[in-house]
Design a protein around this motif. Structure first.
Motif, PDB file in Angstrom:
ATOM      1  N   SER A 192       0.828  -1.204   0.000  1.00  0.00           N
ATOM      2  CA  SER A 192       0.000   0.000   0.000  1.00  0.00           C
ATOM      3  C   SER A 192       0.865   1.258   0.000  1.00  0.00           C
ATOM      4  CB  SER A 192      -0.934   0.007   1.207  1.00  0.00           C
ATOM      5  OG  SER A 192      -1.824  -1.086   1.168  1.00  0.00           O
ATOM      6  N   VAL A 193       1.885   1.271   0.836  1.00  0.00           N
ATOM      7  CA  VAL A 193       2.767   2.444   0.918  1.00  0.00           C
ATOM      8  C   VAL A 193       3.599   2.578  -0.354  1.00  0.00           C
ATOM      9  CG1 VAL A 193       4.689   3.483   2.172  1.00  0.00           C
ATOM     10  CG2 VAL A 193       2.821   2.399   3.424  1.00  0.00           C
ATOM     11  N   LEU A 211      -4.535   7.065  -3.607  1.00  0.00           N
ATOM     12  CA  LEU A 211      -4.245   8.063  -2.578  1.00  0.00           C
ATOM     13  C   LEU A 211      -3.627   9.357  -3.111  1.00  0.00           C
ATOM     14  CD1 LEU A 211      -4.146   8.876   0.402  1.00  0.00           C
ATOM     15  CD2 LEU A 211      -1.936   7.708   0.570  1.00  0.00           C
ATOM     16  N   LEU A 212      -2.568   9.247  -3.887  1.00  0.00           N
ATOM     17  CA  LEU A 212      -1.812  10.428  -4.308  1.00  0.00           C
ATOM     18  C   LEU A 212      -1.823  10.567  -5.825  1.00  0.00           C
ATOM     19  CD1 LEU A 212       1.356  10.013  -2.017  1.00  0.00           C
ATOM     20  CD2 LEU A 212      -0.701  11.360  -1.552  1.00  0.00           C
ATOM     21  N   MET A 223      -8.951  11.747  -0.921  1.00  0.00           N
ATOM     22  CA  MET A 223      -8.820  10.337  -1.313  1.00  0.00           C
ATOM     23  C   MET A 223      -8.286   9.455  -0.192  1.00  0.00           C
ATOM     24  SD  MET A 223     -10.121  10.329  -4.247  1.00  0.00           S
ATOM     25  CE  MET A 223      -9.733   8.726  -4.956  1.00  0.00           C
ATOM     26  N   ALA A 224      -7.883  10.041   0.921  1.00  0.00           N
ATOM     27  CA  ALA A 224      -7.297   9.248   2.001  1.00  0.00           C
ATOM     28  C   ALA A 224      -8.289   8.241   2.578  1.00  0.00           C
ATOM     29  CB  ALA A 224      -6.769  10.172   3.104  1.00  0.00           C
ATOM     30  N   LEU A 225      -9.520   8.676   2.842  1.00  0.00           N
ATOM     31  CA  LEU A 225     -10.503   7.765   3.431  1.00  0.00           C
ATOM     32  C   LEU A 225     -10.915   6.661   2.450  1.00  0.00           C
ATOM     33  CD1 LEU A 225     -12.147   7.098   5.922  1.00  0.00           C
ATOM     34  CD2 LEU A 225     -13.940   8.653   5.120  1.00  0.00           C
ATOM     35  N   ALA A 256     -14.660   9.949  -8.449  1.00  0.00           N
ATOM     36  CA  ALA A 256     -15.416   8.688  -8.480  1.00  0.00           C
ATOM     37  C   ALA A 256     -15.008   7.873  -9.700  1.00  0.00           C
ATOM     38  CB  ALA A 256     -16.914   8.980  -8.511  1.00  0.00           C
ATOM     39  N   MET A 257     -14.806   8.541 -10.826  1.00  0.00           N
ATOM     40  CA  MET A 257     -14.298   7.857 -12.017  1.00  0.00           C
ATOM     41  C   MET A 257     -12.960   7.210 -11.713  1.00  0.00           C
ATOM     42  SD  MET A 257     -11.767   8.347 -14.515  1.00  0.00           S
ATOM     43  CE  MET A 257     -11.432  10.101 -14.444  1.00  0.00           C
ATOM     44  N   LEU A 258     -12.122   7.947 -10.977  1.00  0.00           N
ATOM     45  CA  LEU A 258     -10.799   7.430 -10.647  1.00  0.00           C
ATOM     46  C   LEU A 258     -10.885   6.180  -9.778  1.00  0.00           C
ATOM     47  CD1 LEU A 258      -7.832   8.159 -11.102  1.00  0.00           C
ATOM     48  CD2 LEU A 258      -7.897   9.426  -8.959  1.00  0.00           C
ATOM     49  N   VAL A 259     -11.800   6.169  -8.834  1.00  0.00           N
ATOM     50  CA  VAL A 259     -12.009   4.976  -8.004  1.00  0.00           C
ATOM     51  C   VAL A 259     -12.359   3.775  -8.891  1.00  0.00           C
ATOM     52  CG1 VAL A 259     -13.545   3.912  -6.296  1.00  0.00           C
ATOM     53  CG2 VAL A 259     -12.652   6.211  -5.904  1.00  0.00           C
ATOM     54  N   GLY A 260     -13.219   4.014  -9.891  1.00  0.00           N
ATOM     55  CA  GLY A 260     -13.622   2.922 -10.770  1.00  0.00           C
ATOM     56  C   GLY A 260     -12.495   2.391 -11.632  1.00  0.00           C
ATOM     57  N   VAL A 261     -11.694   3.286 -12.224  1.00  0.00           N
ATOM     58  CA  VAL A 261     -10.620   2.813 -13.122  1.00  0.00           C
ATOM     59  C   VAL A 261      -9.425   2.274 -12.352  1.00  0.00           C
ATOM     60  CG1 VAL A 261     -11.284   4.341 -15.015  1.00  0.00           C
ATOM     61  CG2 VAL A 261      -9.590   5.130 -13.347  1.00  0.00           C
ATOM     62  N   ASN A 262      -9.338   2.550 -11.053  1.00  0.00           N
ATOM     63  CA  ASN A 262      -8.233   2.018 -10.253  1.00  0.00           C
ATOM     64  C   ASN A 262      -8.580   0.697  -9.581  1.00  0.00           C
ATOM     65  OD1 ASN A 262      -6.748   4.222 -10.991  1.00  0.00           O
ATOM     66  ND2 ASN A 262      -6.604   5.119  -8.954  1.00  0.00           N
TER      67      ASN A 262
END
Length: 424
Positions: A109-110, A156-157, A182-184, A356-362
Motif C-alpha cells: 500500500s505504501v 491516494l496520491l 482520497m485518504a478515506l 469517483a471515475m478514478l475509483v472505478g478505473v483504479n
C-alpha cells in the motif's frame, strides 16, 4: 471517409494496440504498434493533426512526471530499499502467514502510494516471493496482494498511478487537497481487500512450507537511511508543491537527481540504465495511445459514453460513475478508459465525479487481467519467477473484492466530500 468507417477503424486499431500490449510478441515494446496506429488515424484523417498535437501537448507533462517517478523508484531499488524491505518482511513475519500478509499489505500500500503501482508490481513482487520462501509460507496470498494493491492502493496520491495524474490535471485540486479527499477511500478499500483476502485465502494462510535460509537472507541488512530520507523529503515536497507554486514533476526530478549521486558514485547503476528506467518507449506508447483513443472518442464512442455519464454528485451518482468507469476499464483497459471518460466529463465536471471515475478505473481492473497494464506486467513477473497465476483464481478473487471495495471507497468519497475534504 464517411461514418461509420472512422469509428470502426479507430476501434479496431485501439483493440489491436491493447492486445499487442498485453501479448508483446517477441518481446517487442508496446510502442511498436501504438506509434504506427497513431500514424494511421492521422493519415486517414480520422483525427486532425491539430487535435493530435493538442492531445500530446496536454498529456506530455503527465508522462514526464511518470518517467521521473519510475527513475526515482529504480534508484531507490539499487540503493537497497526493496532488498532491505524484503528481508524485514520475511523476518518480521515470524513464520506466520497471517502476519506476513498484514506486512505485505502495509508495504504494498505504501509502495504503491508513494512510488506508483509499477514499483509494487516490478520491484516489490519478486521481493515478496522471496520473503514468503524465507518465512516458509505459501506465496499465493502475498503475490496476489501485490497486484490487487497496485490497483486498489493507487487512489491516494496523484503520483500513485498514471490515471491519477490525468485526473489530477483535470480536477483542479492541489496535491494536498487531492490526498485529503482520497485518504478515506484509500484506507477503506484496503481494509476491505484485507478482510476478503483473509477469508479467500484462509486455507493457504494455515499451511507452512520449508523455509529458505541462505547467507544472503539470514541477516537483515542495514537500513538505507539516506534513500529513505530522500524519499520522505520528496513526498513532503509533493505535498507543499502547490503552496510553493512548483510543479510536482520538478520535485520528482530533484529527488531522483539526489539519489542518482550515490548510486552512480558507487557504480550501482550506469547513466544509460537510469535513462532506461524512465521507460522512454512506454512513455511514447502512452502518447501514441492517447491519439488513438482520441480518434475513438471523437468518432462515436465518446458520444455514447456521454449519455451514460451521471451529472449528480449524490451518493448514487458517484456509484454510477465508478461502476461505469470500472466496466469500461475492463473492456478497453484503465488508461484508455480514463482518457475517454475525462473527455466525456468535459472541463466543467465537478471534482467529485472525476474522483469517483478514478475509483472505478483504479479498483475495477482487479476483476480481469486486461483491466490494467500493471496486472499484465505482474503476470510476466510471476511467469519469470516460475509461479504463473491461475485465471480462475484471479477472476474469483476479483469478483469477491471489486464490488465491495468499489462501494466502500465510493461511500467514503461521498462522505469526505460532504464534510468538505478536498476543498482547494
Amino acid at each position: 471517409m464517411t461514418a461509420p468507417w472512422p469509428e470502426v477503424v479507430s476501434l479496431a486499431l485501439l483493440a489491436a494496440v491493447l492486445i499487442f500490449a498485453m501479448v508483446q510478441p517477441r518481446g517487442l515494446p508496446e510502442a511498436a504498434l501504438a506509434v504506427p496506429a497513431a500514424a494511421v488515424v492521422l493519415l486517414l484523417g480520422i483525427i486532425s493533426p491539430h487535435d493530435a498535437e493538442h492531445q500530446v501537448l496536454l498529456l506530455a507533462p503527465t508522462v514526464g512526471f511518470l518517467a521521473a517517478i519510475l527513475v526515482l523508484a529504480r534508484l531507490a531499488d539499487v540503493l537497497g530499499v526493496f532488498h532491505w524491505l524484503g528481508t524485514v518482511l520475511g523476518r518480521s513475519s515470524q513464520d506466520r502467514p497471517h502476519r506476513l500478509l498484514t506486512l505485505v499489505f502495509v508495504a504494498a500500500s505504501v509502495t504503491t502510494a508513494v512510488l506508483s503501482l509499477d514499483a509494487t508490481v516490478v520491484l516489490l513482487t519478486p521481493v515478496v516471493i522471496g520473503s514468503a520462501r524465507l518465512a516458509g509460507v505459501r506465496s499465493g496470498p502475498h503475490v496476489y496482494a501485490c497486484t490487487h494493491l497496485s490497483n486498489t492502493a493507487s487512489t491516494l496520491l496523484p503520483v500513485s498511478n498514471l490515471t491519477n495524474l490525468l485526473a489530477f490535471s483535470a480536477c483542479g485540486l492541489s496535491f494536498a487537497s487531492f490526498a485529503s479527499v482520497m485518504a478515506l477511500p484509500w484506507l477503506v478499500s484496503i481494509l476491505l481487500e484485507y478482510a476478503v483476502f483473509r477469508w479467500f485465502f484462509r486455507r493457504d494462510l494455515t499451511v507452512s512450507e520449508p523455509s529458505v535460509e541462505t547467507g544472503d537472507t539470514a541477516a537483515v541488512p542495514d537500513a538505507p537511511v539516506f534513500a529513505f530520507a530522500v524519499l520522505g523529503a520528496t513526498l513532503l515536497g509533493f505535498g507543499v508543491s502547490g503552496w510553493l507554486s512548483i510543479e510536482p514533476v520538478w520535485i520528482a526530478v530533484a529527488g531522483a537527481a539526489v539519489l542518482a549521486v550515490p548510486a552512480l558514485s558507487a557504480k550501482l547503476i550506469t547513466p544509460g540504465a537510469i535513462v532506461a528506467s524512465a521507460s522512454p518507449l512506454f512513455c511514447v506508447f502512452v502518447l501514441a495511445l492517447s491519439i488513438v483513443v482520441a480518434a475513438v472518442s471523437s468518432n462515436g464512442l465518446g458520444e455514447a459514453i456521454e449519455t451514460l455519464v451521471p451529472s449528480s454528485t449524490s451518493l448514487w451518482g458517484l456509484v454510477a460513475m465508478a461502476a461505469l468507469a470500472a466496466v469500461l476499464a475492463n473492456v478497453v483497459n484503465n488508461l484508455p478508459a480514463t482518457l475517454i471518460l475525462l473527455a466525456a466529463l468535459g472541463t466543467t465536471a465537478p471534482p467529485g465525479l472525476i474522483l469517483a471515475m478514478l475509483v472505478g478505473v483504479n479498483i475495477g481492473p482487479n476483476l480481469t487481467y486486461v483491466g490494467s497494464l500493471a496486472t499484465l506486467l505482474w503476470r510476466r513477473v510471476l511467469d519469470a519467477a516460475g509461479q504463473p497465476p491461475r485465471l480462475a483464481r484471479f477472476t474469483a478473487l476479483g469478483a469477491a473484492t471489486v464490488p465491495i471495495c468499489l462501494l466502500g471507497a465510493v461511500g467514503a468519497l461521498w462522505l469526505g466530500l460532504r464534510v468538505g475534504l478536498g476543498q482547494s
